[in-house]
Scaffold this motif. Structure first.
Motif, PDB file in Angstrom:
ATOM      1  N   VAL A 298       0.976  -1.289  -0.445  1.00  0.00           N
ATOM      2  CA  VAL A 298      -0.095  -0.017  -0.069  1.00  0.00           C
ATOM      3  C   VAL A 298       1.472   1.294   0.270  1.00  0.00           C
ATOM      4  CG1 VAL A 298      -0.092  -0.419   2.851  1.00  0.00           C
ATOM      5  CG2 VAL A 298      -1.767   1.061   0.942  1.00  0.00           C
ATOM      6  N   CYS A 299       0.239   2.216  -1.158  1.00  0.00           N
ATOM      7  CA  CYS A 299       1.262   3.313  -0.677  1.00  0.00           C
ATOM      8  C   CYS A 299       0.301   4.682  -0.320  1.00  0.00           C
ATOM      9  CB  CYS A 299       1.757   3.897  -2.410  1.00  0.00           C
ATOM     10  SG  CYS A 299       2.505   5.563  -2.252  1.00  0.00           S
ATOM     11  N   PHE A 300       1.131   5.284   0.870  1.00  0.00           N
ATOM     12  CA  PHE A 300       0.617   6.448   1.274  1.00  0.00           C
ATOM     13  C   PHE A 300       0.881   7.789   1.308  1.00  0.00           C
ATOM     14  CE2 PHE A 300       2.095   3.996   3.980  1.00  0.00           C
ATOM     15  CZ  PHE A 300       2.906   4.075   4.915  1.00  0.00           C
ATOM     16  N   GLU A 301       0.262   8.692   1.793  1.00  0.00           N
ATOM     17  CA  GLU A 301       1.210   9.801   1.421  1.00  0.00           C
ATOM     18  C   GLU A 301       1.196  10.411   3.038  1.00  0.00           C
ATOM     19  OE1 GLU A 301      -0.128  13.301  -0.502  1.00  0.00           O
ATOM     20  OE2 GLU A 301      -2.619  11.978  -0.222  1.00  0.00           O
ATOM     21  N   GLY A 302       1.889  11.433   3.626  1.00  0.00           N
ATOM     22  CA  GLY A 302       2.102  12.594   4.495  1.00  0.00           C
ATOM     23  C   GLY A 302       2.062  13.510   3.660  1.00  0.00           C
ATOM     24  N   ASP A 303       0.640  14.078   4.111  1.00  0.00           N
ATOM     25  CA  ASP A 303       0.093  14.756   3.666  1.00  0.00           C
ATOM     26  C   ASP A 303       0.366  16.093   4.537  1.00  0.00           C
ATOM     27  OD1 ASP A 303      -2.027  14.218   5.173  1.00  0.00           O
ATOM     28  OD2 ASP A 303      -3.807  14.088   4.267  1.00  0.00           O
ATOM     29  N   THR A 304       0.818  16.049   5.195  1.00  0.00           N
ATOM     30  CA  THR A 304       1.150  17.144   5.934  1.00  0.00           C
ATOM     31  C   THR A 304       2.991  17.773   6.620  1.00  0.00           C
ATOM     32  OG1 THR A 304       1.382  16.501   8.670  1.00  0.00           O
ATOM     33  CG2 THR A 304      -0.413  17.408   7.711  1.00  0.00           C
ATOM     34  N   LEU A 307       3.753  15.268   9.231  1.00  0.00           N
ATOM     35  CA  LEU A 307       3.911  13.961   8.772  1.00  0.00           C
ATOM     36  C   LEU A 307       5.773  13.571   7.742  1.00  0.00           C
ATOM     37  CD1 LEU A 307       0.454  12.989   8.188  1.00  0.00           C
ATOM     38  CD2 LEU A 307       2.007  12.037  10.018  1.00  0.00           C
ATOM     39  N   ARG A 308       5.661  14.389   7.085  1.00  0.00           N
ATOM     40  CA  ARG A 308       6.652  14.485   6.108  1.00  0.00           C
ATOM     41  C   ARG A 308       8.059  14.639   6.868  1.00  0.00           C
ATOM     42  NH1 ARG A 308       3.823  17.258   2.520  1.00  0.00           N
ATOM     43  NH2 ARG A 308       4.030  19.423   3.118  1.00  0.00           N
ATOM     44  N   ASN A 309       7.961  15.427   7.771  1.00  0.00           N
ATOM     45  CA  ASN A 309       9.445  15.612   9.310  1.00  0.00           C
ATOM     46  C   ASN A 309       9.649  14.160   9.695  1.00  0.00           C
ATOM     47  OD1 ASN A 309       9.695  17.820   8.032  1.00  0.00           O
ATOM     48  ND2 ASN A 309       8.497  19.241   9.931  1.00  0.00           N
ATOM     49  N   CYS A 310       8.035  13.605  10.205  1.00  0.00           N
ATOM     50  CA  CYS A 310       8.273  12.334  10.669  1.00  0.00           C
ATOM     51  C   CYS A 310       8.888  10.921   9.797  1.00  0.00           C
ATOM     52  CB  CYS A 310       7.145  11.302  10.957  1.00  0.00           C
ATOM     53  SG  CYS A 310       6.643  12.645  13.277  1.00  0.00           S
ATOM     54  N   PHE A 311       8.138  10.784   8.709  1.00  0.00           N
ATOM     55  CA  PHE A 311       9.050  10.056   7.445  1.00  0.00           C
ATOM     56  C   PHE A 311      10.512   9.952   7.968  1.00  0.00           C
ATOM     57  CE2 PHE A 311       4.664  10.211   4.132  1.00  0.00           C
ATOM     58  CZ  PHE A 311       4.375   8.766   5.567  1.00  0.00           C
ATOM     59  N   GLU A 312      10.793  11.340   8.015  1.00  0.00           N
ATOM     60  CA  GLU A 312      12.717  11.343   8.423  1.00  0.00           C
ATOM     61  C   GLU A 312      12.877  10.915   9.477  1.00  0.00           C
ATOM     62  OE1 GLU A 312      15.123  15.673   7.360  1.00  0.00           O
ATOM     63  OE2 GLU A 312      13.735  15.738   6.545  1.00  0.00           O
ATOM     64  N   GLU A 313      12.653  11.826  10.219  1.00  0.00           N
ATOM     65  CA  GLU A 313      13.558  11.029  11.845  1.00  0.00           C
ATOM     66  C   GLU A 313      12.963   9.692  11.739  1.00  0.00           C
ATOM     67  OE1 GLU A 313      10.774  15.098  13.248  1.00  0.00           O
ATOM     68  OE2 GLU A 313       9.907  13.474  13.764  1.00  0.00           O
ATOM     69  N   TYR A 314      12.568   9.049  11.313  1.00  0.00           N
ATOM     70  CA  TYR A 314      12.033   7.946  11.905  1.00  0.00           C
ATOM     71  C   TYR A 314      12.623   6.867  10.750  1.00  0.00           C
ATOM     72  CZ  TYR A 314      10.352   8.410  15.929  1.00  0.00           C
ATOM     73  OH  TYR A 314       9.856   8.897  17.100  1.00  0.00           O
ATOM     74  N   GLU A 320      11.476   9.962  -3.706  1.00  0.00           N
ATOM     75  CA  GLU A 320      12.315  11.672  -3.702  1.00  0.00           C
ATOM     76  C   GLU A 320      12.008  13.108  -3.530  1.00  0.00           C
ATOM     77  OE1 GLU A 320      11.538  12.526  -8.451  1.00  0.00           O
ATOM     78  OE2 GLU A 320      13.648  11.345  -8.015  1.00  0.00           O
ATOM     79  N   SER A 321      10.864  12.971  -2.983  1.00  0.00           N
ATOM     80  CA  SER A 321      10.116  14.316  -1.885  1.00  0.00           C
ATOM     81  C   SER A 321       9.639  13.925  -0.772  1.00  0.00           C
ATOM     82  CB  SER A 321       8.761  14.359  -2.960  1.00  0.00           C
ATOM     83  OG  SER A 321       7.468  13.931  -2.209  1.00  0.00           O
ATOM     84  N   GLY A 322       9.602  12.976  -0.206  1.00  0.00           N
ATOM     85  CA  GLY A 322       9.503  12.855   1.133  1.00  0.00           C
ATOM     86  C   GLY A 322       8.266  12.753   1.297  1.00  0.00           C
ATOM     87  N   ARG A 323       7.264  12.769   0.504  1.00  0.00           N
ATOM     88  CA  ARG A 323       5.656  13.260   1.084  1.00  0.00           C
ATOM     89  C   ARG A 323       5.530  11.355   0.578  1.00  0.00           C
ATOM     90  NH1 ARG A 323       1.845  17.110   0.205  1.00  0.00           N
ATOM     91  NH2 ARG A 323      -0.264  16.469  -0.091  1.00  0.00           N
ATOM     92  N   TYR A 324       5.571  10.015  -0.467  1.00  0.00           N
ATOM     93  CA  TYR A 324       4.911   9.028   0.323  1.00  0.00           C
ATOM     94  C   TYR A 324       6.048   8.016   0.487  1.00  0.00           C
ATOM     95  CZ  TYR A 324       2.179  12.112  -3.887  1.00  0.00           C
ATOM     96  OH  TYR A 324       1.385  12.219  -4.163  1.00  0.00           O
TER      97      TYR A 324
END
Length: 450
Positions: A298-304, A307-314, A320-324
């Motif tokens: 399943v592909c989902f997005e960090g639409d805030t 959330l994108r910062n959480c993806f990066e931190e973990y 490549e954009s850090g969103r999906y």
């Protein structure tokens, strides 16, 4: 997270979930290999067109002869043994059976089995996903009307993908796409049961050892099964089918976030909210490392930004954009996992996936030029393969669903790569499957007009 504990409790109470199974082929045999370990589940009856084959398969996976020696279902229920026969109507009607597992692989028969089971107040776990692809919304509606549960089979990829979609949404994420993996090159579309093992990666000896059905496995290879399973996922999860069919973009697990995003952002999707299949081969036929061929995603997005910062931190893998990003299950174990569905339906009263909308359909596409008078042999055969299409397009254009392209005679020529239409065949209009499908189509037309 406590299904096993609940099964143990049912066993201790002396009232296991009583199951009847129709079809003892590969999927059913895999479940049989695990069922003896699940004391909270009692397979009281097994029906097969060839009961001797069912008995042979039971012995093959370790069932003692005495465990399937019951002369009838009453004796099986009393003694905790299993009755093997060829009488599906008696199995479905027996009051001791709670759940029917339909795993014949025959979509026409599966629809009839499911409908009769609903009439008798039985829950149904439908392994025959070919039937779900063209009639799942109707089967789900009929089950609800009867006050019973209709469920897809855990262990098959559609139910596993639906589980991942549910996980993502329950976590609060927006789902962008979902699907499965596959081994795909465009010329596989023309594969037949005579060529399947050469492409699949097994020797004929290995296939015979595993009692593998070449027509069934060819349905995977030629793109029919990916289309069928994608339709099941779409209709369960409220996702859409690509207008031109599956694209099969090549990529491994870590490529999914880049691939399964809108084309406007560098991916392959028409828009957000789609089903798709990732190929494990490059366009040159080379294997891609860390593939998802046997799994689901399943592909989902960090639409805030948070959330994108959480993806990066973990340190998760994103596009490549850090969103999906994606979550996945790399393997599916077919019938070895079916106990999850039995326990979920029997103990929680919950399906492991059920179609609630008619958004995607699988149409019959000619593998070669077909001539008037030829008889279509369904998915995995020599004449047609399955192509995924939006359901409204399929109905509007009058395409013949793949699940009904069995033993029907052509009255028109159909060119290679062209969809077969209702007007091109003579078909039995009295079958349960035909009537249910036509009712589903009529409902879609009415809802569109409204």
């Amino acid at each position: 997270m406590n299904l096993f504990e609940k099964m143990q409790a049912r066993a201790a109470e002396g009232r296991p979930i009583r199951v009847g199974m129709i079809g003892a082929g590969k999927f059913g045999t895999m479940f049989l290999a695990q069922a003896l370990r699940l004391k909270g589940i009692h397979i009281a009856g097994i029906v097969d067109l060839k009961p001797e084959t069912a008995r042979s398969n039971m012995a093959y996976v370790g069932w003692p002869d005495e465990s399937f020696s019951a002369r009838d279902l009453d004796m099986a229920v009393r003694s905790g043994t299993t009755c093997v026969s060829d009488d599906w109507e008696t199995l479905i009607a027996h009051p001791g059976i709670e759940i029917i597992i339909e795993c014949t692989g025959n979509p026409m028969a599966a629809v009839s089995h499911c409908l009769r089971a609903f009439d008798h107040g039985k829950h149904v776990i439908n392994v025959t996903v070919e039937a779900d692809a063209f009639a799942g919304p109707g089967l789900g509606a009929r089950a609800r009307s009867a006050g019973v549960i209709y469920s897809m089979a855990y262990g098959d990829q559609p139910a596993l993908a639906c589980d991942l979609v549910d996980w993502a949404r329950a976590c609060g994420f927006n789902v962008v796409a979902a699907g499965r993996g596959h081994k795909w090159l465009p010329h596989y579309r023309r594969s037949t049961p005579d060529t399947v093992w050469d492409f699949w990666g097994l020797t004929r000896e290995q296939a015979e050892r595993g009692r593998l059905n070449p027509k069934m496995f060819n349905a995977f290879l030629d793109g029919s099964k990916p289309a069928i399973e994608s339709a099941a996922i779409a209709n369960c999860c409220g996702l859409d089918a690509p207008a031109g069919g599956l694209a099969f973009p090549p990529g491994g697990i870590d490529d999914v976030p880049n691939l399964m995003r809108p084309a406007s952002e560098g991916g392959v999707l028409e828009r957000k909210g789609m089903v798709e299949v990732a190929s494990c081969l490059t366009a040159d036929g080379l294997p891609i490392p860390h593939d998802i061929r046997k799994g689901v995603w399943v592909c989902f997005e960090g639409d805030t930004e948070y959330l994108r910062n959480c993806f990066e931190e973990y340190k998760v893998v994103t596009d490549e954009s850090g969103r999906y990003m994606c979550n996945y299950k790399r393997w599916h174990l077919i019938g070895l996992e079916l106990g999850i569905s039995v326990a979920s339906v029997g103990l929680r009263g919950e399906p492991t996936g059920v179609a609630t909308e008619f958004r995607a359909d699988v149409v019959s596409v000619a593998k070669r030029t077909l001539c008037k008078g030829e008889v279509l042999d369904g998915e995995g055969g020599y004449t047609v393969s399955g192509g995924l299409r939006p359901a409204d397009v399929s109905v509007r254009e009058g395409y013949l669903p793949l699940g009904l392209a069995h033993d029907v005679r052509l009255v028109n020529d159909v060119g290679e790569g062209e969809p077969v239409r209702w007007r091109d065949v003579v078909i039995d209009t009295n079958s349960d499957a035909y009537r249910l499908r036509r009712n589903i189509e009529a409902g879609l037309v009415q809802s569109t007009a409204a």
